[in-house]
Design an enzyme around this catalytic site. Structure first.
Site, PDB file in Angstrom:
ATOM      1  N   SER A   8       0.855  -1.191   0.000  1.00  0.00           N
ATOM      2  CA  SER A   8       0.000   0.000   0.000  1.00  0.00           C
ATOM      3  C   SER A   8       0.886   1.235   0.000  1.00  0.00           C
ATOM      4  CB  SER A   8      -0.880   0.000   1.248  1.00  0.00           C
ATOM      5  OG  SER A   8      -1.357   1.314   1.475  1.00  0.00           O
ATOM      6  N   HIS A  31      -1.150  -1.432  -4.194  1.00  0.00           N
ATOM      7  CA  HIS A  31      -2.443  -1.221  -3.532  1.00  0.00           C
ATOM      8  C   HIS A  31      -2.665   0.281  -3.335  1.00  0.00           C
ATOM      9  CE1 HIS A  31      -5.642  -2.579  -0.664  1.00  0.00           C
ATOM     10  NE2 HIS A  31      -5.296  -1.499   0.030  1.00  0.00           N
ATOM     11  N   ASP A  33      -5.180   3.145  -1.880  1.00  0.00           N
ATOM     12  CA  ASP A  33      -6.284   3.340  -0.931  1.00  0.00           C
ATOM     13  C   ASP A  33      -7.021   4.630  -1.250  1.00  0.00           C
ATOM     14  OD1 ASP A  33      -6.066   1.092   0.979  1.00  0.00           O
ATOM     15  OD2 ASP A  33      -4.071   1.912   1.350  1.00  0.00           O
ATOM     16  N   MET A  35      -9.928   7.088  -0.294  1.00  0.00           N
ATOM     17  CA  MET A  35     -10.754   7.411   0.890  1.00  0.00           C
ATOM     18  C   MET A  35     -11.472   8.732   0.644  1.00  0.00           C
ATOM     19  SD  MET A  35      -8.129   6.499   3.961  1.00  0.00           S
ATOM     20  CE  MET A  35      -7.157   4.986   3.952  1.00  0.00           C
ATOM     21  N   HIS A  64      -8.436  -0.017  -3.625  1.00  0.00           N
ATOM     22  CA  HIS A  64      -9.283  -0.308  -2.457  1.00  0.00           C
ATOM     23  C   HIS A  64     -10.113   0.940  -2.185  1.00  0.00           C
ATOM     24  CE1 HIS A  64      -9.332  -1.172   2.194  1.00  0.00           C
ATOM     25  NE2 HIS A  64     -10.543  -1.254   1.645  1.00  0.00           N
ATOM     26  N   MET A  66     -12.522   2.994  -0.226  1.00  0.00           N
ATOM     27  CA  MET A  66     -13.182   3.212   1.070  1.00  0.00           C
ATOM     28  C   MET A  66     -14.033   4.455   0.911  1.00  0.00           C
ATOM     29  SD  MET A  66      -9.901   2.196   3.364  1.00  0.00           S
ATOM     30  CE  MET A  66      -8.825   2.353   1.953  1.00  0.00           C
ATOM     31  N   MET A 135     -10.605  -6.970   6.110  1.00  0.00           N
ATOM     32  CA  MET A 135      -9.809  -5.930   6.783  1.00  0.00           C
ATOM     33  C   MET A 135      -9.349  -6.449   8.141  1.00  0.00           C
ATOM     34  SD  MET A 135      -9.584  -3.353   4.758  1.00  0.00           S
ATOM     35  CE  MET A 135      -8.737  -2.263   5.910  1.00  0.00           C
ATOM     36  N   GLY A 140      -9.191   3.203   7.259  1.00  0.00           N
ATOM     37  CA  GLY A 140      -9.061   4.660   7.392  1.00  0.00           C
ATOM     38  C   GLY A 140      -7.629   5.155   7.475  1.00  0.00           C
ATOM     39  N   GLY A 142      -3.187   4.046   7.747  1.00  0.00           N
ATOM     40  CA  GLY A 142      -2.094   3.090   7.758  1.00  0.00           C
ATOM     41  C   GLY A 142      -1.456   3.058   9.149  1.00  0.00           C
ATOM     42  N   GLY A 143      -0.629   2.069   9.371  1.00  0.00           N
ATOM     43  CA  GLY A 143       0.158   2.017  10.606  1.00  0.00           C
ATOM     44  C   GLY A 143      -0.600   1.575  11.848  1.00  0.00           C
ATOM     45  N   ASP A 173      -5.717  -6.978   4.816  1.00  0.00           N
ATOM     46  CA  ASP A 173      -5.214  -5.602   4.720  1.00  0.00           C
ATOM     47  C   ASP A 173      -5.292  -4.947   6.085  1.00  0.00           C
ATOM     48  OD1 ASP A 173      -4.538  -3.023   3.984  1.00  0.00           O
ATOM     49  OD2 ASP A 173      -6.368  -2.651   2.826  1.00  0.00           O
ATOM     50  N   SER A 196       2.873   0.202   5.950  1.00  0.00           N
ATOM     51  CA  SER A 196       3.996   0.721   6.746  1.00  0.00           C
ATOM     52  C   SER A 196       5.140  -0.278   6.834  1.00  0.00           C
ATOM     53  CB  SER A 196       3.514   1.167   8.125  1.00  0.00           C
ATOM     54  OG  SER A 196       2.642   0.232   8.667  1.00  0.00           O
TER      55      SER A 196
HETATM   56  O1  LIG Z   1      -6.801   0.185   3.665  1.00  0.00           O
HETATM   57  C1  LIG Z   1      -5.938   0.465   4.470  1.00  0.00           C
HETATM   58  C2  LIG Z   1      -6.227   1.285   5.674  1.00  0.00           C
HETATM   59  O2  LIG Z   1      -7.550   1.613   5.685  1.00  0.00           O
HETATM   60  C3  LIG Z   1      -4.611  -0.144   4.264  1.00  0.00           C
HETATM   61  O3  LIG Z   1      -4.357  -0.488   2.925  1.00  0.00           O
HETATM   62  C4  LIG Z   1      -3.425   0.440   4.962  1.00  0.00           C
HETATM   63  O4  LIG Z   1      -2.909   1.525   4.273  1.00  0.00           O
HETATM   64  C5  LIG Z   1      -2.344  -0.568   5.131  1.00  0.00           C
HETATM   65  O5  LIG Z   1      -1.324   0.009   5.863  1.00  0.00           O
HETATM   66  P1  LIG Z   1      -0.609  -0.789   7.050  1.00  0.00           P
HETATM   67  O6  LIG Z   1      -1.653  -1.165   8.050  1.00  0.00           O
HETATM   68  O7  LIG Z   1       0.029  -1.996   6.410  1.00  0.00           O
HETATM   69  O8  LIG Z   1       0.396   0.188   7.559  1.00  0.00           O
HETATM   70 FE   LIG Z   2      -6.265  -0.788   1.813  1.00  0.00          FE
END
Ligand SMILES: O=C(CO)[C@@H](O)[C@H](O)COP(=O)(O)O
Ligand SMILES: [Fe+2]
Length: 220
Positions: A8, A31, A33, A35, A64, A66, A135, A140, A142-143, A173, A196
């Protein structure tokens, strides 16, 4: 298809996105994202940016979404060049019609479930889907920390896929890293998003290979 890794770019440097994607040549997918600040409390980008990323790389894009009202917006992402388009079932008014529209536009159709959404009600939809995304964090950001409570659902989804004899891929994910990928692979996932873990690594491409090796070892 075996194990696939789809980094991602959510935590990559958005000002140099082409260069950031070029750092992960071993990735099976990229990937992206999307949003909308309504379905999730965060805002990223739309089809124009997806089209620019698609033009910048030979690696297929895994979008993806969202977003609210994917019934209306998802086909635009196939047109923008995403080879796979994932919508959230919680936001879709007519998921069967939408999956068919994505496929007839030439994309792979994928449906995502938030951590608290059960998989069983959607058992009969599996033949309509090229991929199911479970999920492993609340969507929403990352990290976030991986949610172990999703592991039993991954097992149940794999069992349903086996029962129906479908080719549907099973993606996870959120919080996927060298710490957690083995648990996901053992439970039956075969497509792994990692944000991340990849972009905070000194060598992101080497991390993609390490994640792939860990998942393959766990799958046996
Ligand atoms: O869809 C999402 C978050 O909503 C993901 O794709 C995250 O961006 C993945 O990031 P990490 O959790 O691997 O840091
Ligand atoms: Fe995602």
């Amino acid at each position: 298809m075996g194990i696939q890794i789809t980094p991602s770019i959510l935590n990559a440097d958005f000002a140099s996105i082409g260069a950031e994607v070029a750092r992960i040549p071993s990735a099976d997918w990229v990937h992206v994202d999307v949003m909308d600040n309504h379905f999730v409390p965060n805002l990223t980008f739309g089809p124009t940016m997806v089209e620019a990323i698609a033009r910048s790389t030979g690696t297929p894009l895994d979008a993806h979404l969202m977003i609210n009202d994917p019934d209306r917006h998802a086909p635009a992402y196939v047109e923008a060049g995403a080879a796979s388009v994932t919508f959230h079932v919680e936001a879709a008014a007519a998921p069967v019609r939408l999956a068919r529209e994505i496929r007839s536009a030439g994309g792979r159709a994928s449906m995502a479930l938030k951590p608290a959404t059960p998989v069983e009600p959607y058992e009969d939809l599996l033949p309509e889907l090229d991929m199911l995304l479970l999920m492993t964090v609340e969507p929403g950001f990352g990290g976030q920390k991986f949610l172990d409570l999703v592991l039993p659902k991954i097992r149940r989804a794999r069992a349903l896929m086996d029962k129906h004899g479908v080719e549907t891929w099973l993606q996870v994910d959120g919080g996927v890293s060298l710490e957690t990928i083995e648990r996901c692979a053992e439970a039956g996932a075969d497509v792994f998003v990692a944000g991340s873990a990849v972009y905070s690594a000194e060598d992101p491409d080497a991390m993609v290979e390490k994640l792939r090796a860990s998942a393959a070892a766990a799958q046996g």
